[in-house]
Write a protein that holds these residues in place. Sequence first.
Motif, PDB file in Angstrom:
ATOM      1  N   PHE A 278       4.289   2.185  15.369  1.00  0.00           N
ATOM      2  CA  PHE A 278       4.149   2.976  14.137  1.00  0.00           C
ATOM      3  C   PHE A 278       5.146   2.511  13.087  1.00  0.00           C
ATOM      4  O   PHE A 278       4.804   2.289  11.923  1.00  0.00           O
ATOM      5  CB  PHE A 278       4.370   4.446  14.478  1.00  0.00           C
TER       6      PHE A 278
ATOM      7  N   CYS B  11       4.473   0.157   9.669  1.00  0.00           N
ATOM      8  CA  CYS B  11       4.629   1.009   8.483  1.00  0.00           C
ATOM      9  C   CYS B  11       4.721   0.139   7.226  1.00  0.00           C
ATOM     10  O   CYS B  11       5.397  -0.888   7.216  1.00  0.00           O
ATOM     11  CB  CYS B  11       5.892   1.852   8.641  1.00  0.00           C
ATOM     12  N   TYR B  12       4.052   0.568   6.178  1.00  0.00           N
ATOM     13  CA  TYR B  12       4.035  -0.225   4.942  1.00  0.00           C
ATOM     14  C   TYR B  12       5.447  -0.413   4.379  1.00  0.00           C
ATOM     15  O   TYR B  12       5.775  -1.480   3.863  1.00  0.00           O
ATOM     16  CB  TYR B  12       3.149   0.453   3.892  1.00  0.00           C
ATOM     17  N   TYR B  13       6.267   0.634   4.481  1.00  0.00           N
ATOM     18  CA  TYR B  13       7.624   0.478   3.952  1.00  0.00           C
ATOM     19  C   TYR B  13       8.434  -0.499   4.801  1.00  0.00           C
ATOM     20  O   TYR B  13       9.085  -1.409   4.278  1.00  0.00           O
ATOM     21  CB  TYR B  13       8.381   1.815   3.859  1.00  0.00           C
TER      22      TYR B  13
ATOM     23  N   HIS C 191      -2.319  -0.014  11.740  1.00  0.00           N
ATOM     24  CA  HIS C 191      -1.346   1.044  11.471  1.00  0.00           C
ATOM     25  C   HIS C 191      -1.936   2.449  11.578  1.00  0.00           C
ATOM     26  O   HIS C 191      -1.313   3.359  12.107  1.00  0.00           O
ATOM     27  CB  HIS C 191      -0.733   0.861  10.085  1.00  0.00           C
TER      28      HIS C 191
ATOM     29  N   TYR D  91       8.332  12.226   7.390  1.00  0.00           N
ATOM     30  CA  TYR D  91       8.086  10.785   7.419  1.00  0.00           C
ATOM     31  C   TYR D  91       6.642  10.497   7.851  1.00  0.00           C
ATOM     32  O   TYR D  91       5.929   9.703   7.228  1.00  0.00           O
ATOM     33  CB  TYR D  91       9.069  10.102   8.378  1.00  0.00           C
TER      34      TYR D  91
ATOM     35  N   CYS E 101       2.909   9.114   5.454  1.00  0.00           N
ATOM     36  CA  CYS E 101       2.320   7.799   5.748  1.00  0.00           C
ATOM     37  C   CYS E 101       1.161   7.494   4.788  1.00  0.00           C
ATOM     38  O   CYS E 101       0.382   8.380   4.438  1.00  0.00           O
ATOM     39  CB  CYS E 101       1.823   7.812   7.189  1.00  0.00           C
ATOM     40  N   HIS E 102       1.032   6.247   4.403  1.00  0.00           N
ATOM     41  CA  HIS E 102      -0.060   5.851   3.516  1.00  0.00           C
ATOM     42  C   HIS E 102      -1.427   6.124   4.157  1.00  0.00           C
ATOM     43  O   HIS E 102      -2.389   6.475   3.469  1.00  0.00           O
ATOM     44  CB  HIS E 102       0.057   4.368   3.163  1.00  0.00           C
TER      45      HIS E 102
ATOM     46  N   HIS F 116       8.711   8.075   0.842  1.00  0.00           N
ATOM     47  CA  HIS F 116       8.544   7.530   2.198  1.00  0.00           C
ATOM     48  C   HIS F 116       9.719   6.650   2.626  1.00  0.00           C
ATOM     49  O   HIS F 116      10.158   6.708   3.773  1.00  0.00           O
ATOM     50  CB  HIS F 116       7.239   6.742   2.241  1.00  0.00           C
TER      51      HIS F 116
HETATM   52  S1  FES Z   1       4.384   5.368   8.416  1.00  0.00           S
HETATM   53 FE1  FES Z   1       4.954   4.204   6.716  1.00  0.00          FE
HETATM   54  S2  FES Z   1       3.040   3.729   5.818  1.00  0.00           S
HETATM   55 FE2  FES Z   1       2.442   4.805   7.567  1.00  0.00          FE
END
Ligand code: FES
Length: 270
Positions: free
Chosen positions: A107, A111-113, A152, A199, A203-204, A237
Amino acid sequence: MSVSASASGVGAPGRARIPERTLRTDRWWLQPLLTVVGLMAFVVYATVRAATQSNYWVDDYRYLTPFASPCVSASCAPGSSHFGQLFGEFPPLIPLAILTLPFLLGFRLTCYYYRKAYYRSFWMSPPACAVSEPHARYTGETRFPLIIQNSHRYFFYAAVLISLINTYDAILAFHSPSGFGFGLGNVILVVNVLLLWAYTLGCHSCRHITAGRINHFSKHPVRYWAWQRVSWLNARHMQFAWVTLASLIITDAYVALVASGTTSDLRFVG
Ligand code: FES
Protein backbone atom coordinates in the motif's frame (compact mmCIF):
# COMPACT_ATOMS: atom_id res chain seq x y z
CA MET A 1 7.31 12.99 -18.10
CA SER A 2 8.21 11.64 -21.52
CA VAL A 3 11.51 13.46 -21.96
CA SER A 4 14.66 11.37 -21.94
CA ALA A 5 17.81 12.95 -20.59
CA SER A 6 21.43 12.07 -21.07
CA ALA A 7 23.78 11.89 -18.14
CA SER A 8 25.16 15.33 -18.86
CA GLY A 9 21.88 16.78 -19.93
CA VAL A 10 23.49 18.19 -23.08
CA GLY A 11 21.35 17.64 -26.10
CA ALA A 12 18.39 16.18 -24.22
CA PRO A 13 15.20 17.10 -26.09
CA GLY A 14 13.36 19.92 -24.39
CA ARG A 15 16.32 20.83 -22.20
CA ALA A 16 18.66 23.78 -22.49
CA ARG A 17 21.95 22.77 -24.11
CA ILE A 18 24.15 23.39 -21.11
CA PRO A 19 26.92 21.19 -19.70
CA GLU A 20 25.89 21.79 -16.06
CA ARG A 21 23.55 19.37 -14.40
CA THR A 22 21.56 22.33 -13.12
CA LEU A 23 21.83 26.08 -12.80
CA ARG A 24 20.02 26.04 -9.48
CA THR A 25 22.07 27.54 -6.68
CA ASP A 26 19.67 26.80 -3.80
CA ARG A 27 19.85 23.66 -1.66
CA TRP A 28 17.69 21.58 -4.05
CA TRP A 29 19.33 18.39 -2.70
CA LEU A 30 18.03 18.93 0.84
CA GLN A 31 14.49 17.63 0.31
CA PRO A 32 15.53 14.36 -1.37
CA LEU A 33 18.15 13.88 1.34
CA LEU A 34 15.61 14.37 4.13
CA THR A 35 13.25 11.95 2.38
CA VAL A 36 15.94 9.25 2.26
CA VAL A 37 16.81 9.78 5.93
CA GLY A 38 13.16 9.76 7.03
CA LEU A 39 12.14 6.69 5.05
CA MET A 40 15.26 4.74 5.99
CA ALA A 41 14.76 5.56 9.67
CA PHE A 42 11.26 4.11 9.53
CA VAL A 43 12.32 1.03 7.56
CA VAL A 44 15.14 0.25 10.01
CA TYR A 45 12.92 0.76 13.06
CA ALA A 46 10.04 -1.29 11.63
CA THR A 47 12.32 -4.12 10.50
CA VAL A 48 14.01 -4.41 13.89
CA ARG A 49 10.72 -4.31 15.80
CA ALA A 50 8.92 -6.73 13.48
CA ALA A 51 11.82 -9.19 13.59
CA THR A 52 12.57 -9.09 17.33
CA GLN A 53 8.94 -9.81 18.33
CA SER A 54 9.25 -8.63 21.89
CA ASN A 55 7.23 -6.30 24.13
CA TYR A 56 4.37 -5.91 21.68
CA TRP A 57 1.52 -6.64 24.09
CA VAL A 58 0.52 -5.16 27.48
CA ASP A 59 -1.71 -7.72 29.11
CA ASP A 60 -2.90 -5.43 31.93
CA TYR A 61 -4.41 -2.88 29.54
CA ARG A 62 -4.72 -4.89 26.32
CA TYR A 63 -2.40 -2.63 24.37
CA LEU A 64 -1.28 -4.27 21.14
CA THR A 65 1.20 -2.54 18.89
CA PRO A 66 0.10 -2.19 15.23
CA PHE A 67 3.42 -3.83 14.29
CA ALA A 68 2.10 -7.14 15.65
CA SER A 69 -1.55 -6.87 14.63
CA PRO A 70 -3.34 -9.06 13.94
CA CYS A 71 -1.41 -11.61 15.98
CA VAL A 72 -2.60 -14.94 14.63
CA SER A 73 -0.02 -17.58 15.48
CA ALA A 74 0.74 -19.81 18.45
CA SER A 75 3.81 -17.64 19.00
CA CYS A 76 1.58 -14.75 20.14
CA ALA A 77 1.41 -13.78 23.79
CA PRO A 78 -1.72 -15.05 25.60
CA GLY A 79 -4.57 -12.60 25.08
CA SER A 80 -3.04 -10.81 22.09
CA SER A 81 -4.71 -12.95 19.42
CA HIS A 82 -7.94 -11.03 18.96
CA PHE A 83 -8.86 -13.11 15.93
CA GLY A 84 -7.66 -16.49 17.17
CA GLN A 85 -4.44 -18.38 16.55
CA LEU A 86 -4.79 -19.52 12.94
CA PHE A 87 -1.20 -20.78 12.62
CA GLY A 88 1.27 -22.77 14.69
CA GLU A 89 4.50 -21.36 16.08
CA PHE A 90 6.34 -19.00 13.74
CA PRO A 91 10.08 -19.53 13.27
CA PRO A 92 12.35 -16.77 14.63
CA LEU A 93 12.48 -13.50 12.66
CA ILE A 94 9.09 -14.09 11.01
CA PRO A 95 6.96 -11.03 11.90
CA LEU A 96 3.89 -11.80 14.01
CA ALA A 97 1.79 -9.67 11.65
CA ILE A 98 3.05 -11.50 8.56
CA LEU A 99 -0.55 -11.74 7.32
CA THR A 100 -0.93 -7.98 6.90
CA LEU A 101 2.58 -6.55 6.63
CA PRO A 102 3.04 -7.39 2.91
CA PHE A 103 -0.20 -5.55 2.10
CA LEU A 104 0.73 -2.54 4.19
CA LEU A 105 4.11 -2.46 2.52
CA GLY A 106 2.48 -2.74 -0.90
CA PHE A 107 0.00 0.00 0.00
CA ARG A 108 2.73 2.45 0.95
CA LEU A 109 5.13 1.46 -1.84
CA THR A 110 2.49 1.98 -4.53
CA CYS A 111 1.04 5.14 -2.92
CA TYR A 112 1.11 8.06 -5.36
CA TYR A 113 2.83 10.30 -2.83
CA TYR A 114 5.50 7.79 -1.79
CA ARG A 115 6.18 7.00 -5.43
CA LYS A 116 6.98 10.64 -6.04
CA ALA A 117 9.09 10.74 -2.89
CA TYR A 118 11.25 7.70 -3.59
CA TYR A 119 11.46 8.21 -7.36
CA ARG A 120 12.97 11.60 -6.64
CA SER A 121 15.12 10.79 -3.64
CA PHE A 122 16.32 7.22 -4.25
CA TRP A 123 16.26 7.00 -8.06
CA MET A 124 16.87 10.71 -8.66
CA SER A 125 14.30 10.65 -11.41
CA PRO A 126 14.59 13.61 -11.29
CA PRO A 127 15.94 14.67 -7.87
CA ALA A 128 14.37 18.14 -8.16
CA CYS A 129 12.81 20.53 -10.64
CA ALA A 130 15.28 21.77 -13.24
CA VAL A 131 17.93 19.23 -12.16
CA SER A 132 18.71 16.63 -14.79
CA GLU A 133 18.43 13.00 -13.85
CA PRO A 134 21.26 10.50 -14.33
CA HIS A 135 19.16 8.03 -16.32
CA ALA A 136 19.46 7.95 -20.07
CA ARG A 137 15.93 6.65 -20.66
CA TYR A 138 12.55 7.00 -19.07
CA THR A 139 10.07 4.18 -19.61
CA GLY A 140 7.45 5.19 -17.06
CA GLU A 141 5.13 2.74 -15.36
CA THR A 142 3.99 0.96 -18.48
CA ARG A 143 6.18 -2.13 -18.20
CA PHE A 144 7.46 -4.59 -15.58
CA PRO A 145 8.29 -4.02 -12.78
CA LEU A 146 6.79 -0.54 -12.39
CA ILE A 147 3.54 -1.54 -14.03
CA ILE A 148 2.79 -3.22 -10.68
CA GLN A 149 2.25 0.29 -9.31
CA ASN A 150 -1.13 0.19 -11.03
CA SER A 151 -2.34 -2.39 -8.50
CA HIS A 152 -2.53 0.33 -5.87
CA ARG A 153 -6.33 0.24 -5.73
CA TYR A 154 -6.25 -3.39 -4.53
CA PHE A 155 -3.77 -2.57 -1.80
CA PHE A 156 -6.18 0.19 -0.78
CA TYR A 157 -8.94 -2.36 -0.18
CA ALA A 158 -6.55 -4.40 1.99
CA ALA A 159 -5.49 -1.27 3.88
CA VAL A 160 -9.12 -0.48 4.73
CA LEU A 161 -9.49 -3.96 6.24
CA ILE A 162 -6.27 -3.54 8.21
CA SER A 163 -7.39 -0.11 9.48
CA LEU A 164 -10.58 -1.79 10.70
CA ILE A 165 -8.44 -4.33 12.58
CA ASN A 166 -6.37 -1.54 14.14
CA THR A 167 -9.59 0.23 15.13
CA TYR A 168 -10.87 -2.94 16.77
CA ASP A 169 -7.58 -3.27 18.69
CA ALA A 170 -7.88 0.32 19.92
CA ILE A 171 -11.50 -0.15 21.06
CA LEU A 172 -10.69 -3.43 22.79
CA ALA A 173 -7.97 -1.68 24.80
CA PHE A 174 -10.66 0.23 26.72
CA HIS A 175 -11.75 -3.05 28.31
CA SER A 176 -8.88 -4.38 30.35
CA PRO A 177 -9.30 -7.55 32.46
CA SER A 178 -10.23 -5.33 35.42
CA GLY A 179 -13.02 -3.59 33.46
CA PHE A 180 -13.41 -0.28 31.64
CA GLY A 181 -10.56 2.18 31.89
CA PHE A 182 -8.18 4.22 29.85
CA GLY A 183 -4.78 5.80 30.06
CA LEU A 184 -2.20 7.52 27.91
CA GLY A 185 -1.76 4.31 25.94
CA ASN A 186 -5.41 4.43 24.86
CA VAL A 187 -5.05 8.03 23.75
CA ILE A 188 -1.98 7.12 21.68
CA LEU A 189 -3.68 4.08 20.13
CA VAL A 190 -6.80 6.08 19.20
CA VAL A 191 -4.88 9.03 17.76
CA ASN A 192 -2.76 6.63 15.72
CA VAL A 193 -5.86 4.91 14.34
CA LEU A 194 -7.49 8.24 13.44
CA LEU A 195 -4.35 9.31 11.61
CA LEU A 196 -4.18 5.97 9.79
CA TRP A 197 -7.78 6.48 8.63
CA ALA A 198 -6.95 10.02 7.53
CA TYR A 199 -4.06 8.69 5.45
CA THR A 200 -6.00 5.70 4.09
CA LEU A 201 -9.18 7.57 3.16
CA GLY A 202 -7.15 10.37 1.59
CA CYS A 203 -5.86 7.86 -0.96
CA HIS A 204 -6.28 8.84 -4.60
CA SER A 205 -8.01 5.51 -5.25
CA CYS A 206 -10.53 6.29 -2.52
CA ARG A 207 -11.21 9.65 -4.14
CA HIS A 208 -11.92 7.90 -7.41
CA ILE A 209 -14.11 5.31 -5.69
CA THR A 210 -16.25 8.01 -4.07
CA ALA A 211 -16.90 10.04 -7.21
CA GLY A 212 -15.33 8.39 -10.23
CA ARG A 213 -17.41 7.63 -13.33
CA ILE A 214 -20.26 9.99 -12.50
CA ASN A 215 -21.18 12.97 -14.63
CA HIS A 216 -23.49 14.93 -12.36
CA PHE A 217 -22.72 15.54 -8.69
CA SER A 218 -26.26 16.88 -8.27
CA LYS A 219 -27.65 13.40 -8.90
CA HIS A 220 -25.35 11.78 -6.33
CA PRO A 221 -25.45 13.97 -3.20
CA VAL A 222 -24.09 11.30 -0.86
CA ARG A 223 -21.16 10.50 -3.12
CA TYR A 224 -20.54 14.22 -3.59
CA TRP A 225 -20.50 14.72 0.18
CA ALA A 226 -18.05 11.81 0.61
CA TRP A 227 -15.88 13.07 -2.27
CA GLN A 228 -15.57 16.49 -0.65
CA ARG A 229 -14.36 14.94 2.64
CA VAL A 230 -11.99 12.57 0.90
CA SER A 231 -10.68 15.41 -1.25
CA TRP A 232 -9.89 17.43 1.89
CA LEU A 233 -7.84 14.52 3.19
CA ASN A 234 -6.32 13.95 -0.23
CA ALA A 235 -5.01 17.51 -0.36
CA ARG A 236 -3.09 16.73 2.85
CA HIS A 237 -2.02 13.24 1.81
CA MET A 238 1.70 13.96 1.95
CA GLN A 239 1.42 15.31 5.50
CA PHE A 240 -0.58 12.28 6.64
CA ALA A 241 1.90 9.96 4.91
CA TRP A 242 4.69 11.31 7.12
CA VAL A 243 2.65 11.85 10.28
CA THR A 244 1.45 8.24 10.23
CA LEU A 245 5.02 6.95 10.00
CA ALA A 246 5.78 8.96 13.14
CA SER A 247 2.56 7.93 14.91
CA LEU A 248 3.24 4.25 14.18
CA ILE A 249 6.69 4.52 15.73
CA ILE A 250 5.39 6.47 18.75
CA THR A 251 2.58 3.95 19.32
CA ASP A 252 4.88 0.98 19.03
CA ALA A 253 7.57 2.54 21.21
CA TYR A 254 5.06 3.42 23.91
CA VAL A 255 3.63 -0.12 23.96
CA ALA A 256 7.18 -1.51 24.10
CA LEU A 257 8.12 0.76 27.00
CA VAL A 258 5.05 -0.21 29.03
CA ALA A 259 5.26 -3.89 28.11
CA SER A 260 8.91 -4.10 29.11
CA GLY A 261 8.24 -2.37 32.44
CA THR A 262 10.53 0.54 31.53
CA THR A 263 7.66 2.91 32.28
CA SER A 264 4.15 2.45 33.64
CA ASP A 265 1.06 3.60 31.80
CA LEU A 266 -0.33 6.96 32.84
CA ARG A 267 -3.90 5.98 33.86
CA PHE A 268 -6.79 8.42 33.77
CA VAL A 269 -9.60 6.00 34.57
CA GLY A 270 -9.37 2.44 35.89
S1 FES B 1 -2.36 5.74 -0.25
FE1 FES B 1 -1.34 7.35 -1.22
S2 FES B 1 -2.36 7.46 -3.12
FE2 FES B 1 -3.33 5.78 -2.21
